[in-house]
Design a protein around this motif. Structure first.
Motif, PDB file in Angstrom:
ATOM      1  N   MET A   1       0.859  -1.166   0.000  1.00 27.32           N
ATOM      2  CA  MET A   1       0.000   0.000   0.000  1.00 27.32           C
ATOM      3  C   MET A   1       0.905   1.228   0.000  1.00 27.32           C
ATOM      4  O   MET A   1       1.780   1.355   0.834  1.00 27.32           O
ATOM      5  N   THR A   2       0.691   2.114  -0.964  1.00 29.11           N
ATOM      6  CA  THR A   2       1.512   3.324  -1.026  1.00 29.11           C
ATOM      7  C   THR A   2       1.059   4.322   0.036  1.00 29.11           C
ATOM      8  O   THR A   2      -0.049   4.244   0.559  1.00 29.11           O
ATOM      9  N   ARG A   3       1.903   5.270   0.338  1.00 29.33           N
ATOM     10  CA  ARG A   3       1.636   6.260   1.391  1.00 29.33           C
ATOM     11  C   ARG A   3       0.351   7.034   1.102  1.00 29.33           C
ATOM     12  O   ARG A   3      -0.458   7.248   1.984  1.00 29.33           O
ATOM     13  N   ASP A   4       0.129   7.467  -0.150  1.00 28.04           N
ATOM     14  CA  ASP A   4      -1.077   8.248  -0.457  1.00 28.04           C
ATOM     15  C   ASP A   4      -2.338   7.410  -0.312  1.00 28.04           C
ATOM     16  O   ASP A   4      -3.358   7.888   0.175  1.00 28.04           O
ATOM     17  N   VAL A   5      -2.272   6.138  -0.683  1.00 31.63           N
ATOM     18  CA  VAL A   5      -3.422   5.241  -0.512  1.00 31.63           C
ATOM     19  C   VAL A   5      -3.674   5.004   0.968  1.00 31.63           C
ATOM     20  O   VAL A   5      -4.816   5.057   1.441  1.00 31.63           O
ATOM     21  N   GLU A  21     -12.325   0.548  15.658  1.00 28.15           N
ATOM     22  CA  GLU A  21     -10.904   0.219  15.694  1.00 28.15           C
ATOM     23  C   GLU A  21     -10.413   0.026  14.263  1.00 28.15           C
ATOM     24  O   GLU A  21     -11.175  -0.385  13.397  1.00 28.15           O
ATOM     25  N   CYS A  22      -9.135   0.309  14.043  1.00 28.53           N
ATOM     26  CA  CYS A  22      -8.522   0.064  12.742  1.00 28.53           C
ATOM     27  C   CYS A  22      -7.058  -0.283  12.990  1.00 28.53           C
ATOM     28  O   CYS A  22      -6.344   0.466  13.655  1.00 28.53           O
ATOM     29  N   HIS A  23      -6.616  -1.420  12.442  1.00 26.83           N
ATOM     30  CA  HIS A  23      -5.244  -1.889  12.668  1.00 26.83           C
ATOM     31  C   HIS A  23      -4.641  -2.355  11.350  1.00 26.83           C
ATOM     32  O   HIS A  23      -5.300  -3.013  10.567  1.00 26.83           O
ATOM     33  N   MET A  24      -3.378  -2.040  11.126  1.00 24.04           N
ATOM     34  CA  MET A  24      -2.652  -2.620  10.000  1.00 24.04           C
ATOM     35  C   MET A  24      -1.966  -3.869  10.525  1.00 24.04           C
ATOM     36  O   MET A  24      -1.332  -3.844  11.580  1.00 24.04           O
ATOM     37  N   VAL A  25      -2.149  -4.959   9.808  1.00 23.29           N
ATOM     38  CA  VAL A  25      -1.560  -6.225  10.231  1.00 23.29           C
ATOM     39  C   VAL A  25      -0.522  -6.671   9.212  1.00 23.29           C
ATOM     40  O   VAL A  25      -0.418  -6.110   8.118  1.00 23.29           O
ATOM     41  N   LYS A  26       0.249  -7.666   9.559  1.00 27.17           N
ATOM     42  CA  LYS A  26       1.333  -8.163   8.726  1.00 27.17           C
ATOM     43  C   LYS A  26       0.858  -8.415   7.293  1.00 27.17           C
ATOM     44  O   LYS A  26      -0.229  -8.921   7.073  1.00 27.17           O
ATOM     45  N   GLY A  27       1.677  -8.013   6.355  1.00 24.97           N
ATOM     46  CA  GLY A  27       1.348  -8.212   4.956  1.00 24.97           C
ATOM     47  C   GLY A  27       0.644  -7.025   4.335  1.00 24.97           C
ATOM     48  O   GLY A  27       0.213  -7.074   3.194  1.00 24.97           O
ATOM     49  N   GLY A  28       0.495  -5.930   5.089  1.00 20.04           N
ATOM     50  CA  GLY A  28      -0.132  -4.738   4.551  1.00 20.04           C
ATOM     51  C   GLY A  28      -1.645  -4.764   4.560  1.00 20.04           C
ATOM     52  O   GLY A  28      -2.291  -3.933   3.945  1.00 20.04           O
ATOM     53  N   PRO A  52     -15.130   2.684  -1.914  1.00 18.77           N
ATOM     54  CA  PRO A  52     -14.585   3.692  -2.828  1.00 18.77           C
ATOM     55  C   PRO A  52     -13.083   3.956  -2.676  1.00 18.77           C
ATOM     56  O   PRO A  52     -12.479   4.609  -3.528  1.00 18.77           O
ATOM     57  N   LEU A  53     -12.471   3.457  -1.632  1.00 15.66           N
ATOM     58  CA  LEU A  53     -11.060   3.744  -1.374  1.00 15.66           C
ATOM     59  C   LEU A  53     -10.143   2.965  -2.305  1.00 15.66           C
ATOM     60  O   LEU A  53     -10.404   1.810  -2.629  1.00 15.66           O
ATOM     61  N   PRO A  54      -9.032   3.580  -2.740  1.00 16.59           N
ATOM     62  CA  PRO A  54      -8.083   2.903  -3.626  1.00 16.59           C
ATOM     63  C   PRO A  54      -7.582   1.580  -3.050  1.00 16.59           C
ATOM     64  O   PRO A  54      -7.358   0.633  -3.782  1.00 16.59           O
ATOM     65  N   ALA A  55      -7.423   1.498  -1.756  1.00 15.29           N
ATOM     66  CA  ALA A  55      -6.912   0.284  -1.114  1.00 15.29           C
ATOM     67  C   ALA A  55      -7.882  -0.890  -1.275  1.00 15.29           C
ATOM     68  O   ALA A  55      -7.512  -2.031  -1.095  1.00 15.29           O
TER      69      ALA A  55
END
Length: 60
Positions: A1-5, A21-28, A52-55
């Motif tokens: 995932m790029t910084r802007d995304v 809650e929102c967490h980033m987990v291993k593997g992006g 709608p989000l690019p991610a």
């Protein structure tokens, strides 16, 4: 995932009252815990905030 995304995703979930809650987990991957009043509210949250989000596959 790029910084802007990542920044666009983080901004969207920070401004949603449904996200608890929102967490980033291993593997992006991102884990989002949200609470909705019912299935219609849940569908609206997904279609208006998350999908709608690019991610999430949206190319914009």
């Amino acid at each position: 995932m790029t910084r802007d995304v990542f920044d666009a995703f983080a901004d969207a979930v920070k401004h949603s009252d449904d996200v608890k809650e929102c967490h980033m987990v291993k593997g992006g991957f991102v884990y989002v815990k949200a609470r909705a009043a019912g299935m219609e509210t849940h569908r609206q949250f997904l279609s208006e905030v998350i999908l709608p989000l690019p991610a999430c596959g949206n190319p914009h």
